[in-house]
Motif scaffolding. Sequence first.
Motif, PDB file in Angstrom:
ATOM      1  N   MET A 195     -38.521  -5.426 -18.271  1.00  7.35           N
ATOM      2  CA  MET A 195     -38.668  -4.104 -17.654  1.00  7.35           C
ATOM      3  C   MET A 195     -39.790  -4.166 -16.627  1.00  7.35           C
ATOM      4  SD  MET A 195     -38.410  -1.694 -21.045  1.00  7.35           S
ATOM      5  CE  MET A 195     -39.314  -2.853 -22.072  1.00  7.35           C
ATOM      6  N   GLY A 196     -39.591  -3.543 -15.493  1.00  6.01           N
ATOM      7  CA  GLY A 196     -40.633  -3.502 -14.479  1.00  6.01           C
ATOM      8  C   GLY A 196     -41.605  -2.367 -14.735  1.00  6.01           C
ATOM      9  N   VAL A 197     -42.653  -2.307 -13.944  1.00  3.98           N
ATOM     10  CA  VAL A 197     -43.669  -1.264 -14.088  1.00  3.98           C
ATOM     11  C   VAL A 197     -43.056   0.128 -13.942  1.00  3.98           C
ATOM     12  CG1 VAL A 197     -45.705  -0.242 -12.990  1.00  3.98           C
ATOM     13  CG2 VAL A 197     -45.653  -2.687 -13.449  1.00  3.98           C
ATOM     14  N   ARG A 198     -42.114   0.286 -13.014  1.00  3.13           N
ATOM     15  CA  ARG A 198     -41.490   1.601 -12.803  1.00  3.13           C
ATOM     16  C   ARG A 198     -40.783   2.104 -14.056  1.00  3.13           C
ATOM     17  NH1 ARG A 198     -38.656   1.675  -6.794  1.00  3.13           N
ATOM     18  NH2 ARG A 198     -40.566   1.443  -5.577  1.00  3.13           N
ATOM     19  N   GLU A 199     -40.280   1.197 -14.864  1.00  5.11           N
ATOM     20  CA  GLU A 199     -39.594   1.571 -16.093  1.00  5.11           C
ATOM     21  C   GLU A 199     -40.575   1.810 -17.234  1.00  5.11           C
ATOM     22  OE1 GLU A 199     -35.719  -0.063 -18.643  1.00  5.11           O
ATOM     23  OE2 GLU A 199     -36.462  -1.189 -16.919  1.00  5.11           O
ATOM     24  N   GLY A 259     -40.085  -7.656 -22.269  1.00  4.81           N
ATOM     25  CA  GLY A 259     -38.844  -8.379 -22.507  1.00  4.81           C
ATOM     26  C   GLY A 259     -38.143  -7.947 -23.783  1.00  4.81           C
ATOM     27  N   ASP A 260     -38.784  -7.076 -24.568  1.00  2.03           N
ATOM     28  CA  ASP A 260     -38.231  -6.646 -25.855  1.00  2.03           C
ATOM     29  C   ASP A 260     -37.925  -5.152 -25.811  1.00  2.03           C
ATOM     30  OD1 ASP A 260     -37.487  -6.254 -28.463  1.00  2.03           O
ATOM     31  OD2 ASP A 260     -39.265  -7.209 -29.344  1.00  2.03           O
ATOM     32  N   ARG A 261     -36.761  -4.810 -25.271  1.00  2.00           N
ATOM     33  CA  ARG A 261     -36.383  -3.404 -25.136  1.00  2.00           C
ATOM     34  C   ARG A 261     -36.173  -2.732 -26.490  1.00  2.00           C
ATOM     35  NH1 ARG A 261     -34.702  -2.177 -19.851  1.00  2.00           N
ATOM     36  NH2 ARG A 261     -34.726  -4.019 -18.492  1.00  2.00           N
ATOM     37  N   LEU A 297     -48.125  -4.434 -30.037  1.00  3.67           N
ATOM     38  CA  LEU A 297     -47.357  -4.961 -31.159  1.00  3.67           C
ATOM     39  C   LEU A 297     -47.518  -6.470 -31.275  1.00  3.67           C
ATOM     40  CD1 LEU A 297     -43.948  -3.038 -30.884  1.00  3.67           C
ATOM     41  CD2 LEU A 297     -46.045  -2.345 -32.073  1.00  3.67           C
ATOM     42  N   ASP A 298     -47.179  -6.993 -32.453  1.00  2.00           N
ATOM     43  CA  ASP A 298     -47.166  -8.445 -32.615  1.00  2.00           C
ATOM     44  C   ASP A 298     -46.154  -9.052 -31.631  1.00  2.00           C
ATOM     45  OD1 ASP A 298     -44.590  -8.923 -34.902  1.00  2.00           O
ATOM     46  OD2 ASP A 298     -45.401  -6.942 -34.534  1.00  2.00           O
ATOM     47  N   ASN A 299     -46.498 -10.186 -31.105  1.00  6.23           N
ATOM     48  CA  ASN A 299     -45.662 -10.922 -30.146  1.00  6.23           C
ATOM     49  C   ASN A 299     -45.586 -10.272 -28.761  1.00  6.23           C
ATOM     50  OD1 ASN A 299     -44.134 -13.334 -29.753  1.00  6.23           O
ATOM     51  ND2 ASN A 299     -42.278 -12.107 -29.654  1.00  6.23           N
ATOM     52  N   ALA A 300     -46.497  -9.340 -28.477  1.00  4.02           N
ATOM     53  CA  ALA A 300     -46.504  -8.713 -27.142  1.00  4.02           C
ATOM     54  C   ALA A 300     -47.140  -9.635 -26.100  1.00  4.02           C
ATOM     55  CB  ALA A 300     -47.243  -7.384 -27.187  1.00  4.02           C
ATOM     56  N   GLY A 301     -47.906 -10.630 -26.577  1.00  7.49           N
ATOM     57  CA  GLY A 301     -48.561 -11.558 -25.656  1.00  7.49           C
ATOM     58  C   GLY A 301     -50.038 -11.282 -25.468  1.00  7.49           C
ATOM     59  N   LYS A 302     -50.657 -10.626 -26.451  1.00  2.00           N
ATOM     60  CA  LYS A 302     -52.075 -10.258 -26.345  1.00  2.00           C
ATOM     61  C   LYS A 302     -52.978 -11.490 -26.258  1.00  2.00           C
ATOM     62  CE  LYS A 302     -52.005  -7.899 -30.196  1.00  2.00           C
ATOM     63  NZ  LYS A 302     -50.575  -8.151 -30.518  1.00  2.00           N
ATOM     64  N   ALA A 314     -48.039  -4.377 -18.582  1.00  2.00           N
ATOM     65  CA  ALA A 314     -46.585  -4.565 -18.720  1.00  2.00           C
ATOM     66  C   ALA A 314     -46.340  -6.064 -18.672  1.00  2.00           C
ATOM     67  CB  ALA A 314     -45.856  -3.834 -17.595  1.00  2.00           C
ATOM     68  N   ASN A 315     -46.438  -6.677 -19.836  1.00  2.00           N
ATOM     69  CA  ASN A 315     -46.535  -8.135 -19.932  1.00  2.00           C
ATOM     70  C   ASN A 315     -45.162  -8.829 -19.969  1.00  2.00           C
ATOM     71  OD1 ASN A 315     -48.347 -10.350 -20.068  1.00  2.00           O
ATOM     72  ND2 ASN A 315     -47.980 -10.543 -22.261  1.00  2.00           N
ATOM     73  N   LYS A 316     -45.211 -10.142 -19.813  1.00  2.00           N
ATOM     74  CA  LYS A 316     -44.037 -11.026 -19.819  1.00  2.00           C
ATOM     75  C   LYS A 316     -43.126 -10.783 -18.610  1.00  2.00           C
ATOM     76  CE  LYS A 316     -44.133 -11.756 -24.810  1.00  2.00           C
ATOM     77  NZ  LYS A 316     -43.361 -11.923 -26.053  1.00  2.00           N
ATOM     78  N   GLN A 317     -43.763 -10.538 -17.460  1.00  4.13           N
ATOM     79  CA  GLN A 317     -43.004 -10.337 -16.236  1.00  4.13           C
ATOM     80  C   GLN A 317     -42.320 -11.616 -15.757  1.00  4.13           C
ATOM     81  OE1 GLN A 317     -42.530  -7.278 -14.368  1.00  4.13           O
ATOM     82  NE2 GLN A 317     -43.104  -6.581 -16.414  1.00  4.13           N
TER      83      GLN A 317
END
Length: 202
Positions: free
Chosen positions: A142-146, A103-105, A25-30, A133-136
């Motif tokens: 959300m972590g990888v497990r989620e 970061g965008d649930r 998505l837009d703003n995902a940090g690509k 799983a960006n913006k850690q």
Amino acid sequence: MYTLLHGLYKHVTQKDEFFVLILGLDNAGKTTFLESAKTRFVKNYKGVNLSKITTTVGLNIGKIDTNGVRLNFWDLGGQEELQALWDKYYQECHAVIYVVDTGDRERIGESKESFIKMIKNENTRGVPLLVAANKQDLEECMGVREVKPLFESNVDHVGTREVMVLATSGLTGEGVVEGIDWVAQCVVRNMHARPPHDKEKS
């Protein structure tokens, strides 16, 4: 003799070329992810201020040499109206990096929908897939497990392709080198299904 040596030199110095799509998505940090990768892999690359990158409208490109191959990146805009253009690139790609804004649930469902449309496309069948799983670096991310169950739930469409869900941060560089190296190894292992493009001189 010169022709023979020249031909041998060209063969040795040329790398197999692969094309990698960066979607999400837009703003995902690509774009931040791609720029972060370029600063780590491309010698003397000055780059841009990662904290000032704006939303991509259209296409960003990048080129990285690693593990004896050349990866050409197509970073495509993620706005809803631009997602219709993604499938124009599927047939030519050798791998996909799908970037998720952890970061965008509120938009995670929308991200999953776009992801499912992409893996259901016939032209992405068997293509290695890295879910970033960006913006850690964000506190409430959300972590990888989620994230992992959300993006591995479509087993039928994921198929037997190689898939990895990786914690990343384009801003800090977390996971970026690991992710790019993994993609480079995958496209080589998948050469029988998707051969590289004509070699380009390094």
